[in-house]
Design a protein around this motif. Structure first.
Motif, PDB file in Angstrom:
ATOM      1  N   THR A   1      -5.208   7.614   5.419  1.00 22.22           N
ATOM      2  CA  THR A   1      -5.423   8.049   4.039  1.00 22.22           C
ATOM      3  C   THR A   1      -5.992   9.458   3.955  1.00 22.22           C
TER       4      THR A   1
ATOM      5  N   ARG B   1       5.814   7.045   8.100  1.00 22.64           N
ATOM      6  CA  ARG B   1       5.019   5.820   7.939  1.00 22.64           C
ATOM      7  C   ARG B   1       5.928   4.594   8.062  1.00 22.64           C
TER       8      ARG B   1
ATOM      9  N   PHE C   1      -0.900   3.986   8.021  1.00 22.45           N
ATOM     10  CA  PHE C   1      -1.898   3.744   6.978  1.00 22.45           C
ATOM     11  C   PHE C   1      -2.871   4.883   6.694  1.00 22.45           C
TER      12      PHE C   1
ATOM     13  N   LEU D   1      -0.260   5.627  -0.582  1.00 25.07           N
ATOM     14  CA  LEU D   1      -0.709   6.458   0.555  1.00 25.07           C
ATOM     15  C   LEU D   1      -0.241   7.901   0.351  1.00 25.07           C
TER      16      LEU D   1
ATOM     17  N   ARG E   1       0.790  -1.223   0.000  1.00 24.53           N
ATOM     18  CA  ARG E   1       0.000   0.000   0.000  1.00 24.53           C
ATOM     19  C   ARG E   1       0.824   1.275   0.000  1.00 24.53           C
ATOM     20  N   SER E   2       2.043   1.206   0.537  1.00 23.85           N
ATOM     21  CA  SER E   2       2.718   2.446   0.906  1.00 23.85           C
ATOM     22  C   SER E   2       2.841   3.439  -0.259  1.00 23.85           C
TER      23      SER E   2
END
Lengths: 251, 428
Positions: B148, B41, B146, B31, B27-28
């Motif tokens: 958003t 993060r 995480f 983001l 995911r990083s």
């Protein structure tokens, strides 16, 4: 209307016997007084009638309109028309008196297959009943019995009784803690409910209340049983001679 | 929080920890954030990886063993179909976040609004993510890793926002990580409903809110958590109260499987006052933890904390209330109470009040009770013809409604009480 046969009851927790073979009958339209010294079982009898599960019936039976009520829970008994005016009404924080009255009235109506009352009809009914008992509507917005004086609590009990229109009213030491003016208001409230199809049991230690609610019959309770039954003159005799003499005579 | 965590064994990562690390890898790059955010993060995930999620051996997590309880880390969902809900209070200004994306914002006079995703990307005047300084701050770490989107909102000095502002976070399964940054300007006044709701889908939601109440300002912040029985919810509210600032924090938990709501509050200016209230309706197999840390740092600050819990089924509840009174904080007045109504033999509630007082002229008290329904009260109601079920309901409602009614706003009280009644209908 009410027939108690050879009733034996004890405290569920420790087994102490309180009611020991009690027999009595109350007819529709009758006002019966039960008098007795402290510890004779007066309050226990009222709780057993109302169905409090702190007490256990070990023998005998209670018939209401010919049917045993022992298997009914307190709510079922109340919906069937039994009402106990408490000696010490419970204070219940957070439950507004008006809300409580409305729920009680409508639950009983529901249990009897009647329609629920609309809010305006309900308020009208409460206003009328409260007026005759000198109960301020403001008091009914407060949590049930919380911060009510002794007199206010007893008047609130009678108000509930008026609204619920029971068939068998049991008044447990309704006179305790009342001054003479409050006593008269409460007695007037009870007298207004006297009718040929309704019976009242007045439980009291003193004769005083019976000057205002005149009974048809007087029963003397001692050690969990009725030892003597008479008319209203028995109450005066008790007042004159004291419990010890009357109970000794009966033994 | 003291760093009480020991080096976490060489225990292998749990399934949830493994998934967390793996998903961060996937995911990083999606983001939002500038280079600093990316580093923060990454550091947050490294912290979790190095220390593992906190277990009961960590004092702050003693009653909520996150490592054991957080046993799923669902996949992100891209096919979200959920839409917004009617606001709790009909006239509210509504902001909507759907699975962590800000989809609706309100225009409010005297109020500056920005999406947090945009603010994270900005190199100037944006929002900085800080990697948690402390390994105990698992909620901060997960959220930093995480997050958003969210709402950044500043209310101008002296502005009075008449209608409530609802920050609505709708969860439709998967992962939802939001952050709200709110500042109430000097002398301003506002009321917020911070609402978390969702479907029955498994979800892991985290929310971090930073709320600053400037001099003489007044705020009411109501957290309404009403998610399904498959939701894990990790919330952290940081509150700063400046001179003469007043805040009411009200937490209402009606749902979720694993819930931890932390509140970290600091009274930093004289005359600051905090009213902290929580109602927790906890049923079935839910685990619900409300943890408060309150620092009275200066003289003449006041607070009251009242928590009411209803526990049924096999549910477990926790309230940790830590009040620290610094040496300089003379004349502090703090009153804390936690009362629980336990409706089943299998449910439980742990209360941990802690007062740490370094000043000598203060009034601080705490009390905790756990009780069953009062049989005398039940008998009295039943003796008036009220059925056992209704009578129990009345008594339970009375117990929690008492706190709700302190809000003194009919529409809001009604909305919160309806949820209590619905919960009782489902669990009573």
């Amino acid at each position: 209307m009410l027939e108690i046969k050879n009733l034996h009851a004890r405290i569920a927790e420790d087994g102490t016997e309180i009611i020991n073979g009690l027999n009595m009958t109350v007819k529709a339209g009758e006002v019966a007084a039960i008098m007795g010294p402290n510890g004779s079982g007066k309050s226990t009898l009222s709780y057993v009638l109302a169905g409090r599960d702190d007490y256990e019936v070990t023998e005998g039976d209670i018939f209401y309109n010919g049917e045993s009520i022992l298997e009914m829970d307190p709510a079922e008994r109340a919906s069937a028309g039994l009402f106990l005016a408490f000696q010490y009404p419970m204070e219940i924080p957070g439950v507004a008196t008006m809300q409580f009255l409305k729920v009680a009235l409508n639950e009983q109506r529901k249990a009897r297959g009647e329609d629920e009352l609309t809010t305006p009809d309900f308020i009208k009914k409460v206003r009328e009943a409260a007026g005759t008992l000198g109960v301020e509507m403001e008091m009914l917005k407060r949590p049930l019995n919380v911060g009510f004086s002794g007199g206010e609590k007893k008047r609130a009990e009678i108000l509930q009784m008026k609204l619920l229109e029971p068939k068998l009213c049991v008044l447990d030491e309704t006179d305790s803690g009342l001054d003479i003016d409050a006593l008269k208001i409460v007695a007037d409230g009870v007298n207004a409910l006297r009718s040929p199809d309704r019976a009242v049991i007045v439980i009291t230690h003193y004769q005083r209340l019976l000057e205002y609610i005149v009974p048809d019959t007087v029963h003397v309770l001692s050690k969990g049983r009725i030892v003597k039954t008479g008319d209203k003159s028995l109450a005066l005799e008790l007042e004159a001679k004291g419990y010890a003499d009357i109970i000794a005579e009966a033994a | 929080m003291a760093a009480t965590m020991k080096k976490p064994a060489d225990a292998p990562l749990t399934a949830a920890e493994t998934a967390l690390v793996a998903q961060f890898g996937h995911r990083s790059s999606h983001l939002p954030g500038n280079a600093d955010a990316v580093m923060a993060r990454d550091k947050a995930v490294q912290t979790i990886k190095a220390h593992r999620l906190p277990t009961r051996k960590v004092e702050a997590w003693h009653y909520t063993d996150l490592r054991r309880l957080l046993n799923q880390f669902p996949d992100w969902r891209s096919d979200v179909a959920a839409g917004p809900a009617d606001p709790l209070a009909e006239d509210a200004h509504r902001f909507v976040l759907i699975n962590g994306q800000l989809t609706e914002r309100a225009d409010i006079e005297g109020c500056q609004v920005e999406g947090v995703a945009d603010a994270l990307r900005a190199d100037v005047g944006g929002v900085a993510l800080d990697a948690p300084a402390d390994a105990d701050d698992a909620i901060g770490a997960i959220n930093t890793a995480f997050v958003t989107d969210g709402v950044r909102l500043s209310i101008a000095d002296g502005a009075e926002i008449a209608r409530p502002i609802e920050l609505q976070s709708i969860h439709d399964g998967g992962q939802v990580h939001t952050r709200n940054l709110v500042s109430i300007g000097a002398g301003a006044k506002a009321s917020f409903i911070d609402r978390h709701m969702g479907s029955g889908e498994a979800v892991l939601a985290s929310n971090v809110t930073e709320l600053t109440v400037r001099e003489g300002a007044e705020v009411r912040w109501i957290i309404v958590q009403e998610q399904g029985a498959a939701a894990s919810h990790l919330g952290k509210l940081t509150l700063t109260l400046e001179k003469d600032a007043r805040a009411t924090i009200f937490i209402a938990n009606y749902g979720g499987r694993l819930v931890r709501q932390e509140v970290h509050a600091a009274a930093t200016g004289e005359g600051a006052d905090l009213t902290f209230r929580a109602i927790n309706m906890i049923g079935e197999k839910a685990h619900c933890d409300v943890t408060l840390e309150l620092d009275h740092l200066v003289a003449n600050t006041t607070s009251t904390e009242t928590v009411r819990n209803v526990v049924t089924g096999k549910a477990q509840g926790v309230f940790q209330g830590q009040i620290r009174v610094a040496q300089a904080a003379q004349k502090t007045d703090a009153q804390m109470a936690c009362n629980t109504l336990l409706l089943s033999d299998e449910g439980g509630f742990a209360t941990k009040p802690e007062l740490e007082i370094f000043a000598d002229d203060v009034v601080c008290a705490h009390g905790a009770t756990v009780a069953e329904i009062d049989e005398d009260h039940l008998f009295y109601l039943m003796a008036r013809g009220i059925s056992a079920k209704t009578a129990r309901g009345l008594l339970i409602e009375a117990f929690v409604d008492e706190i709700v009614e302190e809000l003194e706003e009919d529409a809001l009280i009604e909305a919160l009480e309806i949820r209590i009644a619905d919960w009782l209908e489902a669990h009573g």
